[in-house]
Design a protein around this motif. Structure first.
Motif, PDB file in Angstrom:
ATOM      1  N   SER A   1       1.054  -1.287   0.080  1.00 20.85           N
ATOM      2  CA  SER A   1       0.049  -0.468   0.158  1.00 20.85           C
ATOM      3  C   SER A   1       0.810   1.340  -0.082  1.00 20.85           C
ATOM      4  O   SER A   1       0.140   2.353  -1.312  1.00 20.85           O
ATOM      5  CB  SER A   1      -1.232   0.330   1.426  1.00 20.85           C
ATOM      6  OG  SER A   1      -1.856   1.440   1.381  1.00 20.85           O
ATOM      7  N   LYS A   2       2.011   0.951   0.597  1.00 23.54           N
ATOM      8  CA  LYS A   2       2.499   1.878   0.546  1.00 23.54           C
ATOM      9  C   LYS A   2       3.943   2.496  -0.456  1.00 23.54           C
ATOM     10  O   LYS A   2       3.737   3.902  -1.485  1.00 23.54           O
ATOM     11  CB  LYS A   2       3.250   2.472   1.689  1.00 23.54           C
ATOM     12  CG  LYS A   2       2.688   2.925   3.368  1.00 23.54           C
ATOM     13  CD  LYS A   2       3.855   2.398   5.021  1.00 23.54           C
ATOM     14  CE  LYS A   2       3.280   2.567   6.289  1.00 23.54           C
ATOM     15  NZ  LYS A   2       3.762   2.594   6.693  1.00 23.54           N
TER      16      LYS A   2
ATOM     17  N   ASP B   1       2.931   1.547  -3.024  1.00 23.18           N
ATOM     18  CA  ASP B   1       1.996   2.729  -4.695  1.00 23.18           C
ATOM     19  C   ASP B   1       1.592   3.668  -4.311  1.00 23.18           C
ATOM     20  O   ASP B   1       0.809   4.787  -5.232  1.00 23.18           O
ATOM     21  CB  ASP B   1       0.700   1.286  -4.594  1.00 23.18           C
ATOM     22  CG  ASP B   1       0.546   0.118  -4.718  1.00 23.18           C
ATOM     23  OD1 ASP B   1       1.703  -0.231  -5.181  1.00 23.18           O
ATOM     24  OD2 ASP B   1      -0.548  -0.666  -4.605  1.00 23.18           O
ATOM     25  N   LYS B   2       1.747   4.296  -2.950  1.00 24.72           N
ATOM     26  CA  LYS B   2       1.571   5.455  -2.659  1.00 24.72           C
ATOM     27  C   LYS B   2       2.650   6.789  -3.244  1.00 24.72           C
ATOM     28  O   LYS B   2       2.811   7.769  -2.267  1.00 24.72           O
ATOM     29  CB  LYS B   2       0.804   5.597  -1.230  1.00 24.72           C
ATOM     30  CG  LYS B   2      -0.414   5.902  -0.924  1.00 24.72           C
ATOM     31  CD  LYS B   2      -1.531   5.434  -0.096  1.00 24.72           C
ATOM     32  CE  LYS B   2      -2.848   4.623   0.078  1.00 24.72           C
ATOM     33  NZ  LYS B   2      -3.355   4.547   1.904  1.00 24.72           N
ATOM     34  N   ASN B   3       4.090   5.715  -3.024  1.00 25.09           N
ATOM     35  CA  ASN B   3       5.586   6.689  -3.136  1.00 25.09           C
ATOM     36  C   ASN B   3       5.598   7.224  -2.494  1.00 25.09           C
ATOM     37  O   ASN B   3       6.199   8.192  -1.559  1.00 25.09           O
ATOM     38  CB  ASN B   3       5.351   7.465  -4.041  1.00 25.09           C
ATOM     39  CG  ASN B   3       5.565   6.705  -5.771  1.00 25.09           C
ATOM     40  OD1 ASN B   3       5.730   5.832  -6.279  1.00 25.09           O
ATOM     41  ND2 ASN B   3       4.058   7.668  -6.756  1.00 25.09           N
ATOM     42  N   ASN B   4       4.883   6.120  -0.609  1.00 24.48           N
ATOM     43  CA  ASN B   4       5.626   6.875   0.339  1.00 24.48           C
ATOM     44  C   ASN B   4       5.886   5.757   1.454  1.00 24.48           C
ATOM     45  O   ASN B   4       5.893   6.100   2.838  1.00 24.48           O
ATOM     46  CB  ASN B   4       4.878   8.264   1.438  1.00 24.48           C
ATOM     47  CG  ASN B   4       2.931   6.755   1.566  1.00 24.48           C
ATOM     48  OD1 ASN B   4       3.360   5.682   1.506  1.00 24.48           O
ATOM     49  ND2 ASN B   4       2.376   7.198   2.645  1.00 24.48           N
TER      50      ASN B   4
ATOM     51  N   ARG C   1       8.850  -3.361  -8.520  1.00 21.04           N
ATOM     52  CA  ARG C   1       7.774  -2.573  -9.170  1.00 21.04           C
ATOM     53  C   ARG C   1       6.715  -3.543 -10.348  1.00 21.04           C
ATOM     54  O   ARG C   1       5.953  -3.078 -10.195  1.00 21.04           O
ATOM     55  CB  ARG C   1       8.710  -1.483 -10.081  1.00 21.04           C
ATOM     56  CG  ARG C   1       9.251  -0.049  -9.396  1.00 21.04           C
ATOM     57  CD  ARG C   1       7.550   0.246  -7.988  1.00 21.04           C
ATOM     58  NE  ARG C   1       8.916   0.853  -6.966  1.00 21.04           N
ATOM     59  CZ  ARG C   1       8.024   2.113  -6.470  1.00 21.04           C
ATOM     60  NH1 ARG C   1       7.331   2.664  -6.729  1.00 21.04           N
ATOM     61  NH2 ARG C   1       8.629   2.835  -5.469  1.00 21.04           N
TER      62      ARG C   1
END
Length: 313
Positions: A52-53, A55-58, A154
């Motif tokens: 999840s993180k 995918d959100k680039n964080n 990725r």
């Protein structure tokens, strides 16, 4: 991801299996599969968080490792301090020495490899070792170290292929070592042999199985198969079984079935308040129940507990 009470309930089932098995192997011969349930759940939840993180680039490796340390280390190290003090109050001086090494390796989250070389999980002397259960924490921390590196692939299709091939290969490796090289004890504590159990949960997360139409449409049937598989494993598996390896597939896949059916009636049952409460304290229950039992067995010089001792535990 959305908080799921049913997963807390599944944790409760897992820790109850282990707790009852540790009270007496005669009560629930296959209760040790509760550990495998924990591994699948961990693989599922941690990979959900990581993916999840990503995918959100964080996503940050540093933050991930720090969060795992904060979650596991304080309660774990407090346990190690108390057990160390317990050595000197309960153990004879002649026996303290042989447990110092287990304490040292437990501190480094590497007791699984130590126990694989000196002990047998089902052996008589193991029942008096208050740190024997720390092997699972060692494997978890070791797995958490490399999991995020794997999930940083990725390309989703490539990631899924790698996960599936790795899981199948490691199940095969564990089975081969147990059957052909007679390395059952080593494989029981082995990170490589246990990794595919985590990976089943990781694969569920990566594929978002719970959102597939087939799974949603047949969630009740899938969840019933899952709970039957867990009950079957807990009652009919025995310590003489060639385990882990492919033998662990039934409890692991059964756990996976329940993880991918959050809206089923079975999962609704697992979401009841009692199970959720036990699930919430499952880490503490797991940490403390075994040292108490081990110290008591050492003090009494016998494996079996009286009814009053069981209640006390």
């Amino acid at each position: 991801m959305k908080f799921r009470n049913d997963i807390q309930g599944l944790r409760a089932i897992a820790v109850l299996f282990v707790f009852i098995f540790h009270l007496s192997k005669d009560f629930l011969p296959g209760g040790f599969i509760g550990v495998d349930v924990f591994f699948v759940i961990s693989g599922y939840l941690i990979s959900k968080i990581i993916l999840s993180k990503i995918d959100k680039n964080n996503f940050s490796l540093k933050d991930f490792y720090i969060s795992r340390l904060k979650r596991i280390v304080p309660a774990y190290y407090f346990l190690l301090i108390v057990v160390w003090i317990g050595f000197f109050f309960i153990f004879l001086n002649a026996d303290i020495g042989k447990f110092k090494l287990s304490h040292f390796w437990a501190t480094l989250f590497n007791s699984n490899y130590y126990f694989s070389n000196v002990d047998n999980y089902f052996g008589a002397s193991s029942t008096e070792n208050p740190l024997l259960h720390t092997w699972t924490l060692g494997i978890e921390m070791q797995f958490y170290f490399f999991l995020p590196l794997l999930l940083l692939i990725r390309n989703k299709r490539l990631l899924n292929v790698v996960l599936i091939i790795l899981t199948a290969s490691l199940f095969t490796y564990g089975t081969y070592e147990i059957i052909y090289n007679q390395n059952k004890s080593a494989m029981y504590f082995s990170l490589l042999a246990r990794t595919p159990e985590f990976m089943i949960g990781v694969i569920l997360s990566a594929l978002n199985i719970e959102k597939k139409k087939f799974v949603i449409k047949n969630s009740l049937f899938i969840s019933i198969i899952g709970i039957i598989g867990l009950i079957f494993s807990a009652f009919f598996y025995e310590e003489s079984l060639m385990f882990p390896g492919v033998s662990s597939l039934i409890p692991c896949l059964s756990t996976a079935f329940l993880l991918c059916t959050p809206a089923s009636k079975v999962n609704y049952f697992l979401s009841n308040k009692l199970f959720v409460f036990i699930g919430e304290i499952s880490y503490s229950v797991y940490l403390w129940h075994w040292p108490i039992m081990a110290f008591l067995r050492y003090y009494n010089s016998k494996y079996a507990f009286s009814i009053f001792e069981m209640i006390g535990v």
